[in-house]
Design an enzyme around this catalytic site. Structure first.
Site, short mmCIF file in Angstrom:
data_model
loop_
_atom_site.label_atom_id
_atom_site.label_comp_id
_atom_site.label_asym_id
_atom_site.label_seq_id
_atom_site.Cartn_x
_atom_site.Cartn_y
_atom_site.Cartn_z
N GLU A 299 0.82 -1.22 0.00
CA GLU A 299 0.00 0.00 0.00
C GLU A 299 0.85 1.27 0.00
OE1 GLU A 299 -3.46 -0.05 2.65
OE2 GLU A 299 -3.02 2.04 3.13
N ASP A 300 1.95 1.27 0.72
CA ASP A 300 2.67 2.53 0.95
C ASP A 300 4.06 2.62 0.34
OD1 ASP A 300 0.58 3.72 2.31
OD2 ASP A 300 1.22 2.99 4.26
#
Ligand code: ZN
Length: 196
Positions: A81-82
């Site tokens: 996700e990051d």
């Protein structure tokens, strides 16, 4: 109590760590640290990796989780996700089961933030047991952070809304781990009291 099940007692922990589990897990910790390099937490500017490490610590030491795939997914849970990490990288290094959990824990960033938050509530009950465990510890860490180190532009109302949303997500995770659920409830209680 029976002696038939050594895995059930904490004192037997070293007997069932296999070197390959430990090697995979160590590799994942190093991999996550490299991927999150240079990133910081919103509120206090701590290195980002402190967050997955906190989630891992909650699982191992409050939840007594001993499944190395779950612990490995915990340290990796924000990489897709990051960071630039791909699911192929995770599968190749850590296997399909770990990758599956990390994917379950990754929001679809192409969606607007409000929709992503709704989806977390909707999806929580359908997550695998491992993903539920990591998500529960993640929410404990996030709410602690929102209380102790809120982003500068978060007023009391925003913090309250964040806790209420976290409670709705966790409602869909219950039944997987009593000590972690109790830790979450205690954290929410303290947070709500501090915002009165
Ligand atoms: Zn997280």
């Amino acid at each position: 109590m029976s002696q038939q099940n050594p895995g059930s007692a904490r004192s037997h922990f070293p007997e069932f760590i296999s070197m390959s589990d430990l090697a995979m897990f160590t590799n994942a910790a190093y991999f996550a640290a490299q991927k999150h390099r240079g990133q910081t937490r919103k509120g206090n500017g701590d290195p980002y990796i402190n967050h997955p490490l906190e989630v891992l610590n909650l699982l191992a030491n409050i939840g007594n989780v001993e499944d190395f795939n779950v612990l490995t997914a915990a340290i990796l849970h924000d990489t897709i996700e990051d960071t630039e990490t791909t699911k192929e990288e995770i599968t190749e290094r850590f296997g399909a089961e770990v990758c599956g959990m990390v994917l379950e824990l990754s929001d679809d960033k192409s969606l607007p933030k409000e929709r992503r938050k709704e989806l977390q509530i909707e999806h929580a009950p359908q997550l695998s047991r491992g993903a539920k465990l990591v998500k529960l510890a993640d929410k404990i860490s996030n709410i602690r952070d929102a209380m102790e180190n809120p982003p500068a532009d978060w007023d009391i109302r925003r913090r309250r809304e964040y806790i209420e949303w976290g409670e709705k997500v966790v409602a869909g995770l219950r039944g997987v781990n009593e000590p972690l659920e109790a830790a979450f409830d205690g954290m929410v209680e303290r947070a709500v009291r501090s915002l009165r």
